[in-house]
Design a protein around this motif. Structure first.
Motif, mmCIF file in Angstrom:
data_model
loop_
_atom_site.group_PDB
_atom_site.id
_atom_site.type_symbol
_atom_site.label_atom_id
_atom_site.label_comp_id
_atom_site.label_asym_id
_atom_site.label_seq_id
_atom_site.Cartn_x
_atom_site.Cartn_y
_atom_site.Cartn_z
ATOM 1 N N ALA A 240 0.815 -1.204 0.000
ATOM 2 C CA ALA A 240 0.000 0.000 0.000
ATOM 3 C C ALA A 240 0.852 1.258 0.000
ATOM 4 C CB ALA A 240 -0.929 -0.006 1.213
ATOM 5 N N ALA A 241 1.981 1.235 0.700
ATOM 6 C CA ALA A 241 2.778 2.450 0.851
ATOM 7 C C ALA A 241 3.492 2.833 -0.437
ATOM 8 C CB ALA A 241 3.801 2.269 1.975
ATOM 9 N N THR A 242 4.077 1.853 -1.121
ATOM 10 C CA THR A 242 4.892 2.158 -2.299
ATOM 11 C C THR A 242 4.211 1.806 -3.619
ATOM 12 O OG1 THR A 242 5.941 -0.033 -2.239
ATOM 13 C CG2 THR A 242 6.963 1.748 -0.950
ATOM 14 N N GLY A 243 3.215 0.952 -3.562
ATOM 15 C CA GLY A 243 2.566 0.519 -4.790
ATOM 16 C C GLY A 243 3.344 -0.538 -5.540
ATOM 17 N N ARG A 244 4.465 -1.031 -4.980
ATOM 18 C CA ARG A 244 5.268 -2.056 -5.633
ATOM 19 C C ARG A 244 4.540 -3.397 -5.553
ATOM 20 N NH1 ARG A 244 10.660 -2.757 -6.841
ATOM 21 N NH2 ARG A 244 11.181 -0.755 -5.862
ATOM 22 N N TYR A 245 4.539 -4.116 -6.654
ATOM 23 C CA TYR A 245 3.889 -5.421 -6.691
ATOM 24 C C TYR A 245 4.774 -6.446 -5.982
ATOM 25 C CZ TYR A 245 0.173 -4.094 -9.913
ATOM 26 O OH TYR A 245 -0.948 -3.530 -10.478
ATOM 27 N N SER A 246 4.169 -7.177 -5.070
ATOM 28 C CA SER A 246 4.879 -8.256 -4.379
ATOM 29 C C SER A 246 4.504 -9.617 -4.942
ATOM 30 C CB SER A 246 4.563 -8.211 -2.877
ATOM 31 O OG SER A 246 3.153 -8.318 -2.668
ATOM 32 N N PHE A 247 3.436 -9.703 -5.714
ATOM 33 C CA PHE A 247 3.040 -10.969 -6.329
ATOM 34 C C PHE A 247 2.208 -10.658 -7.575
ATOM 35 C CE2 PHE A 247 -0.211 -14.224 -7.025
ATOM 36 C CZ PHE A 247 0.590 -15.340 -7.213
ATOM 37 N N ILE A 248 2.415 -11.429 -8.621
ATOM 38 C CA ILE A 248 1.601 -11.368 -9.835
ATOM 39 C C ILE A 248 1.500 -12.787 -10.382
ATOM 40 C CG2 ILE A 248 3.567 -10.890 -11.358
ATOM 41 C CD1 ILE A 248 0.099 -9.358 -11.792
ATOM 42 N N SER A 249 0.340 -13.239 -10.706
ATOM 43 C CA SER A 249 0.155 -14.616 -11.168
ATOM 44 C C SER A 249 0.760 -14.788 -12.560
ATOM 45 C CB SER A 249 -1.327 -14.977 -11.183
ATOM 46 O OG SER A 249 -2.032 -14.157 -12.078
ATOM 47 N N PRO A 250 1.214 -16.023 -12.881
ATOM 48 C CA PRO A 250 1.853 -16.255 -14.183
ATOM 49 C C PRO A 250 0.960 -15.949 -15.378
ATOM 50 C CG PRO A 250 2.273 -18.084 -12.674
ATOM 51 C CD PRO A 250 1.243 -17.212 -12.016
ATOM 52 N N ARG A 251 -0.366 -15.934 -15.174
ATOM 53 C CA ARG A 251 -1.254 -15.675 -16.311
ATOM 54 C C ARG A 251 -1.034 -14.287 -16.895
ATOM 55 N NH1 ARG A 251 -5.139 -17.694 -19.095
ATOM 56 N NH2 ARG A 251 -6.810 -16.383 -19.964
ATOM 57 N N ALA A 252 -0.515 -13.352 -16.100
ATOM 58 C CA ALA A 252 -0.254 -12.004 -16.604
ATOM 59 C C ALA A 252 0.722 -12.054 -17.764
ATOM 60 C CB ALA A 252 0.274 -11.118 -15.482
ATOM 61 N N GLU A 253 1.757 -12.899 -17.650
ATOM 62 C CA GLU A 253 2.733 -13.007 -18.732
ATOM 63 C C GLU A 253 2.117 -13.664 -19.960
ATOM 64 O OE1 GLU A 253 7.239 -14.780 -19.550
ATOM 65 O OE2 GLU A 253 6.402 -14.707 -17.509
ATOM 66 N N ARG A 254 1.237 -14.682 -19.759
ATOM 67 C CA ARG A 254 0.613 -15.362 -20.891
ATOM 68 C C ARG A 254 -0.341 -14.436 -21.646
ATOM 69 N NH1 ARG A 254 0.030 -19.606 -17.038
ATOM 70 N NH2 ARG A 254 -2.223 -19.242 -16.948
#
Length: 765
Positions: A240-254
């Motif tokens: 919440a503080a920085t907006g940096r993603y700590s997790f993204i599911s592999p489907r995003a790349e597909r």
């Protein structure tokens, strides 16, 4: 089949597989592995379906809640609109009233229900109506709120001054769709306004897993990762503080084509791949979620690595600490491109349907206004105003086409200076631009006069400064005959849209029918007037002979022995009876010709002999008026194949007309000759002459030349009509010519000569 029933079927399949275990010939270890894999896959599928079903349930609940809020806002708006103290109206772009509140009904002297479907221009006083329509046409192009002073006339009561404010309503694409009006009397002040908004947000949150045993937590975490990788969603988590993603599911790349590390290592990566038009909105939306600490949803576009633009719906939930501060954001993205495509298609179809319905309704209203009158003048003005409104033009004019001369006469104009009307009144159907529309029978558009030097010079000659485009559309009847043209002028380069062209084409079909009906009505009314004049003239023509006969009959009393008086009385009776017989015979001839019952008894006759006999019959009447006669006959015989009696009747009627309209002491010239294969008879006089208006329709039945109400020159108005009909029955033509009033007249009859001429034909001189 619902999800629970499907789950039961899956469970039955698993039990069935368990029952088949002892009877299988496959080694137990391999078979068990296959069964476990199949059972696990089925279980995952069921779980995915449950998740999808739950999401659909949530979306349905959200839609129902949104619909309820929208309906509440709609009712609130309707109440505010209906009971507002000021007069509010909603019209289409052409000024047709679509909605009206109570105050508007009271102001215009009618109920709001009656106002719907009525043109707002109908309540504007006549002297300001054309200017109001011009301003109305300008509103969609200006695109901003405008106001002006207009005098209105309600259905009941006197007219009054008002201050009008109009605003353009636009759809999602920014296209103008309607107009909103605020109307106040000039002595009133104040403005009421209201606004309302409602918003429903639903968040998606993840329950924290529980467990006291480490390996169980790891197993559940692994199961969760497998679930996330298997579902058709992009799941993410961010600080919440920085907006940096700590997790993204592999489907995003597909789906998007970007490596997962880009999401995890670049803090601004998500913002950079959001479509530029949606970026600011998406950022504000996430900031609002953090500020309020509540879940929310939004829709925006992401740009894939290969440049494709994909629509996504995002659901966000906020995880807060014990003090209520936001710690992290969790969300999921699912692609909605297919749904958006369907929505766009539905929107396009609905918009087209709405346009068709609006055009049909507008055509119905415009057609109703054409039926409001049968007079040509108001119909011309209504056609011009409606056509200009369809095109959004402020300057326009309408020409009426004369089929006989080919001339174009200005019969209605809007916004043009008087000096332009003077120049335009001299236009012809074969001029530069009108000629194109007349010859092609199709609209002519000059989109930019700078590209058409000849057309630009034509406009400049009309003293129309600042005109940059024009459009000419012909008015054609159902037989494709030209009735007139409508020209609209624009101050900027312009070309009518396809919708405007279709609407104008359909409207002008109705306008052509209305014009022809008005012309027929005018012709019938003119025919009735001429018939009434004919009956009055006939009564006069019969009364005078009857009075003379009655007086002469008294003089024939046996007690009167004055033979000279008796002889004069008999001559009067004979002369008047012959006059009445000639009138009756002319009427019978007209009736026979109109019914097609007149039979010609043709034979070969000498042109000079027949003309001479006709002159001899009229000479006594001419002598009474001291006319000077000149008779010119051909030197050689000219034979014509005619009915002798009817031919002499033609010449006699022309000579009677000449003697009647030539003052005493005037000159009458009669000439006959041969021109090629045509026999010509010409009757010329120096009488009262004919004006251009009198020449038009001179040979029509019951048409009489206005001779200053001189009864000595009056007649039944059938002599020249009978001449024309008899000449045409013989296959010839007759024309009338005159240099104007007081300059005499000339009638020329042309008939074909006989196929063979007898050289020894008798002559009479």
């Amino acid at each position: 089949m619902d999800l629970d029933e499907f789950s039961r079927l899956i469970q039955q399949m698993q039990e069935r597989l368990a029952d088949l275990t002892p009877n299988s010939s496959i080694p137990s270890t391999g078979l068990r592995a296959i069964w476990e894999e199949t059972s696990e896959a089925l279980g995952v599928s069921v779980e995915e379906l449950r998740v999808a079903d739950e999401e659909l349930r949530q979306q349905n609940a959200e839609l129902e809640n949104s619909h309820r809020l929208i309906e509440e806002e709609r009712r609130r708006y309707a109440d505010l609109f209906a009971f507002a103290p000021d007069a509010y109206l909603v019209t289409d772009l052409f000024g047709m009233i679509l909605e009206a509140n109570r105050a508007a009904g009271e102001l215009l002297g009618s109920s709001p229900y009656f106002l719907v479907g009525k043109p707002l221009a109908n309540f504007v006083v006549m002297s300001e109506r054309m200017a109001f329509r011009g301003g109305l046409n300008r509103l969609p192009k200006v695109g901003r709120r405008e106001g002006w002073m207009v005098r209105l006339r309600p259905r009941t009561g006197p007219e009054f001054a008002t201050a009008m404010t109009a605003a353009v309503v636009r759809d999602l694409d920014g296209t103008p769709t309607a107009l909103r009006w605020l109307i106040r009397e000039v002595r009133e002040a104040g403005q009421a306004s209201s606004s309302g908004a409602g918003r429903v947000t639903v968040g998606l949150d993840f329950d924290p897993s529980e467990g006291s045993v480490q390996h169980r937590a790891e197993d559940e975490a692994e199961a969760l990762r497998g679930l996330i990788q298997g579902i058709d969603l992009i799941v993410w988590e961010a600080e919440a503080a920085t907006g940096r993603y700590s997790f993204i599911s592999p489907r995003a790349e597909r789906v998007l084509g970007y490596p997962t590390n880009n999401w995890l290592e670049e803090p601004e990566f998500w913002s950079e791949i959001v479509h530029s038009e949606d970026r600011a909105m998406a950022r504000v939306h996430r900031s609002r979620c953090l500020r309020d600490g509540k879940g929310c949803e939004q829709e925006y576009r992401l740009v894939a690595a290969d440049g494709r633009v994909l629509w996504f719906r995002e659901s966000i939930s906020v995880e807060s600490d014990a003090e209520g501060r936001a710690r992290r954001l969790r969300g999921c993205l699912w692609e909605i491109g297919r749904r958006k495509k369907v929505e766009r298609q539905l929107y396009t179809d609905r918009r087209k349907l709405a346009e068709h319905l609006a055009d049909a309704w507008h055509l119905h209203l415009l057609g109703g206004q054409l039926l409001a009158t049968i007079e040509l003048g108001p119909i011309y003005e209504e056609i011009l105003a409606s056509t200009a409104a369809v095109q959004g033009a402020e300057l326009a004019l309408l020409h009426r086409h004369d089929a006989e001369t080919g001339a174009l006469e200005v019969v209605a104009a809007m916004g043009l200076p008087p000096e332009s009307l003077v120049r335009l009144s001299q236009a012809r159907g074969d001029d530069l631009l009108h000629g194109m529309a007349v010859r092609c029978g199709a609209p002519v558009a000059i989109e930019n006069l700078d590209d058409e030097p000849a057309a630009s010079a034509w406009v400049d000659r009309m003293v129309l400064g600042g005109i940059r485009a024009l459009f000419i559309v012909p008015i054609l009847n159902r037989r494709q005959e030209l009735l007139g043209t409508i020209t609209t002028f624009f101050s900027e380069p312009h070309r009518p849209s396809e919708r405007q062209l279709q609407l104008m084409e359909q409207y002008l079909h109705q306008a052509a029918d209305a014009l022809e009906n008005a012309v027929r009505h005018q012709e019938v009314r003119e025919a009735d007037r001429r018939k009434e004049e004919f009956l009055a003239t006939l009564a006069h023509e019969l009364r005078n002979p009857l009075s003379a006969i009655q007086t002469s009959a008294f003089l024939l009393d046996p007690g009167i022995v004055d033979r000279e008086m008796i002889s004069e009385a008999r001559e009067v009776i004979v002369r008047q009876v012959r006059h009445m017989a000639r009138l009756v015979e002319d009427l019978l001839d007209v009736a026979r010709i109109s019914r097609g019952k007149l039979t010609l008894r043709r034979r070969r006759v000498d042109l000079a002999e027949s003309v001479s006999r006709a002159v001899d019959r009229v000479r006594p009447r001419a002598a009474e008026r001291s006319h000077e006669w000149t008779l010119a006959l051909p030197a050689e015989p000219v034979m014509v194949d005619v009915d002798p009696t009817r031919f002499e009747q033609i010449v006699t009627n022309l000579l009677d007309n000449a003697t009647k309209y030539t003052d005493p002491g005037g000159r009458i010239e009669v000439a006959s000759r041969r021109e090629g294969e045509t026999a010509v008879v010409e009757v010329r006089d120096n009488g009262i002459g004919l004006s251009p208006e009198a020449l038009n329709g001179l040979f029509e039945l019951f048409r009489q030349v206005d001779s200053g109400h001189d009864r000595s020159r009056s007649g039944l108005g059938i002599g020249l009509a009978l001449v024309k009909s008899l000449v045409e029955l013989h296959g010839g033509t007759v024309v009338a010519q005159s240099d104007g009033s007081g300059r005499g007249s000339q009638f020329i009859v042309r008939l074909p000569v006989a196929a063979r001429e007898a050289a020894d034909s008798p002559r009479h001189r």
